[in-house]
Write a protein that holds these residues in place. Sequence first.
Motif, PDB file in Angstrom:
ATOM      1  N   ILE A 260     -34.560  -4.500   0.083  1.00 22.34           N
ATOM      2  CA  ILE A 260     -32.948  -4.691   0.403  1.00 22.34           C
ATOM      3  C   ILE A 260     -32.772  -5.989   0.175  1.00 22.34           C
ATOM      4  O   ILE A 260     -31.671  -6.455   0.148  1.00 22.34           O
ATOM      5  N   ASP A 261     -34.117  -7.118   0.446  1.00 20.95           N
ATOM      6  CA  ASP A 261     -33.568  -8.137   0.213  1.00 20.95           C
ATOM      7  C   ASP A 261     -33.431  -8.665  -0.698  1.00 20.95           C
ATOM      8  O   ASP A 261     -32.411  -9.606  -1.284  1.00 20.95           O
ATOM      9  N   MET A 262     -33.991  -7.875  -2.371  1.00 20.22           N
ATOM     10  CA  MET A 262     -33.859  -8.534  -3.996  1.00 20.22           C
ATOM     11  C   MET A 262     -32.577  -7.595  -3.972  1.00 20.22           C
ATOM     12  O   MET A 262     -31.939  -8.481  -4.818  1.00 20.22           O
ATOM     13  N   LEU A 263     -32.021  -6.501  -3.403  1.00 16.89           N
ATOM     14  CA  LEU A 263     -30.484  -5.985  -3.832  1.00 16.89           C
ATOM     15  C   LEU A 263     -29.303  -7.110  -3.208  1.00 16.89           C
ATOM     16  O   LEU A 263     -29.096  -7.464  -3.710  1.00 16.89           O
ATOM     17  N   LEU A 264     -29.594  -7.735  -1.802  1.00 17.89           N
ATOM     18  CA  LEU A 264     -28.384  -9.081  -1.869  1.00 17.89           C
ATOM     19  C   LEU A 264     -29.284  -9.863  -1.992  1.00 17.89           C
ATOM     20  O   LEU A 264     -28.367 -10.645  -2.316  1.00 17.89           O
ATOM     21  N   ALA A 265     -30.267 -10.399  -2.881  1.00 22.95           N
ATOM     22  CA  ALA A 265     -29.791 -11.682  -3.479  1.00 22.95           C
ATOM     23  C   ALA A 265     -29.221 -11.752  -4.489  1.00 22.95           C
ATOM     24  O   ALA A 265     -28.903 -12.326  -5.183  1.00 22.95           O
ATOM     25  N   GLN A 266     -29.287 -10.499  -5.516  1.00 19.48           N
ATOM     26  CA  GLN A 266     -28.319 -10.018  -6.508  1.00 19.48           C
ATOM     27  C   GLN A 266     -27.139 -10.256  -6.186  1.00 19.48           C
ATOM     28  O   GLN A 266     -25.946  -8.538  -7.069  1.00 19.48           O
ATOM     29  N   GLY A 267     -26.736  -9.835  -5.166  1.00 15.26           N
ATOM     30  CA  GLY A 267     -24.997 -10.220  -4.744  1.00 15.26           C
ATOM     31  C   GLY A 267     -24.705  -8.797  -4.144  1.00 15.26           C
ATOM     32  O   GLY A 267     -23.402  -7.797  -4.201  1.00 15.26           O
ATOM     33  N   MET A 268     -25.416  -7.752  -3.873  1.00 19.10           N
ATOM     34  CA  MET A 268     -25.129  -5.845  -4.298  1.00 19.10           C
ATOM     35  C   MET A 268     -24.570  -6.256  -1.803  1.00 19.10           C
ATOM     36  O   MET A 268     -25.125  -6.247  -1.467  1.00 19.10           O
ATOM     37  N   ASN A 269     -23.786  -4.531  -2.257  1.00 18.91           N
ATOM     38  CA  ASN A 269     -23.255  -4.892  -0.707  1.00 18.91           C
ATOM     39  C   ASN A 269     -24.299  -3.112  -0.556  1.00 18.91           C
ATOM     40  O   ASN A 269     -24.284  -2.253  -1.208  1.00 18.91           O
ATOM     41  N   VAL A 270     -25.082  -3.728   0.920  1.00 21.85           N
ATOM     42  CA  VAL A 270     -26.213  -2.822   0.771  1.00 21.85           C
ATOM     43  C   VAL A 270     -25.890  -1.859   1.768  1.00 21.85           C
ATOM     44  O   VAL A 270     -25.760  -2.739   3.498  1.00 21.85           O
ATOM     45  N   ARG A 271     -25.946  -0.449   2.138  1.00 25.68           N
ATOM     46  CA  ARG A 271     -26.118  -0.173   3.015  1.00 25.68           C
ATOM     47  C   ARG A 271     -26.873   1.133   3.626  1.00 25.68           C
ATOM     48  O   ARG A 271     -27.618   1.303   2.572  1.00 25.68           O
TER      49      ARG A 271
ATOM     50  N   HIS B  60     -22.759   8.883   8.280  1.00 25.00           N
ATOM     51  CA  HIS B  60     -24.230   8.086   9.162  1.00 25.00           C
ATOM     52  C   HIS B  60     -24.441   6.767   8.352  1.00 25.00           C
ATOM     53  O   HIS B  60     -26.069   5.652   8.171  1.00 25.00           O
ATOM     54  N   GLN B  61     -23.454   6.239   7.473  1.00 28.79           N
ATOM     55  CA  GLN B  61     -24.137   4.708   6.351  1.00 28.79           C
ATOM     56  C   GLN B  61     -23.621   3.944   7.320  1.00 28.79           C
ATOM     57  O   GLN B  61     -23.000   3.090   7.833  1.00 28.79           O
ATOM     58  N   VAL B  62     -24.610   2.998   7.603  1.00 29.72           N
ATOM     59  CA  VAL B  62     -24.200   1.453   8.185  1.00 29.72           C
ATOM     60  C   VAL B  62     -24.286   0.168   7.537  1.00 29.72           C
ATOM     61  O   VAL B  62     -25.976  -0.109   6.506  1.00 29.72           O
ATOM     62  N   ASP B  63     -23.537  -0.502   7.352  1.00 30.62           N
ATOM     63  CA  ASP B  63     -24.161  -2.208   6.973  1.00 30.62           C
ATOM     64  C   ASP B  63     -24.869  -2.368   7.317  1.00 30.62           C
ATOM     65  O   ASP B  63     -25.675  -3.005   8.629  1.00 30.62           O
ATOM     66  N   PHE B  64     -26.118  -2.615   6.206  1.00 30.89           N
ATOM     67  CA  PHE B  64     -27.630  -3.698   6.517  1.00 30.89           C
ATOM     68  C   PHE B  64     -27.274  -4.433   7.381  1.00 30.89           C
ATOM     69  O   PHE B  64     -27.905  -4.746   8.086  1.00 30.89           O
ATOM     70  N   ILE B  65     -26.190  -5.864   6.923  1.00 32.92           N
ATOM     71  CA  ILE B  65     -26.176  -6.810   7.854  1.00 32.92           C
ATOM     72  C   ILE B  65     -25.994  -6.751   9.614  1.00 32.92           C
ATOM     73  O   ILE B  65     -27.009  -7.230  10.104  1.00 32.92           O
TER      74      ILE B  65
END
Length: 254
Positions: free
Chosen positions: A209-220, A249-254
């Motif tokens: 998830i850290d890597m996904l966020l670093a690449q500018g993805m919207n993570v749920r 049931h998807q929640v925004d990671f942030i």
Amino acid sequence: RDWFHQTLKNAPDGIAIGKQYFRSRGIRDDIIEKFQLGYSPQKRDALSNAALKAGYKAEFLVKTGLCYERDTSHLAPRLVDRYSGRAIFPWLNVSGKVVAFGGRVLDAATKGVNVKYQNSPESIIYSKKKELYGLFQAKQAIRKQDLCYLVEGYTDVMAMHQSGVENVVASSGTALTDDQIRLIHRLTDNITVIYDGDAAGIKASQRGIDMLLAQGMNVRLLLLPDGDDPDSFARKHNAEVYQKYLAEHQVDFI
């Protein structure tokens, strides 16, 4: 791939053992076709003999990891099939070419076996850091839905397809890499990570998830109930309930 697939569909052992395994996992025939699943017979040199007879070079069978070379000293080197007695999951690259295989020991043979899955080694055509299982079958749906689901294993991907959810890929036993994230990012900015709710699953997904966020993805994130994985959850619920659960049931990671 074709040889494994035809063996599953037409050879007596393929039908009795391989087909039976996929049936026991609840995998339908249309999914067997869609993912070109196969079976490798118990005979240790069935594939290598068929391949050599068809004109394939022993050197390439070994380099791509389909066979091992047995040292028989004074005799000609004998080839041994890597996947004998296993259910076969072909890996297709993003353009649909077969680059590797995963082979699973069948349930009857798993007693005392630590490693259920045997995957192709790295080769000139396959780097596990750069491929995602199911991407070829999912890419149109990912574009259309503008969303990609990330799961862990082969059967999770298939279970979701059976439930009508096709925008799904698996990192399949390896930690997520930057190359894999770039493959997804070309198709969408949005990713939903589905993981098993145990501590190990949560920990494993954290780094990705850290890597996904670093690449500018919207993570749920999506947590399945009661320690289910996408495969076991699909077997308990029909497609409508499954899709509804994913949607709600998807929640925004942030």
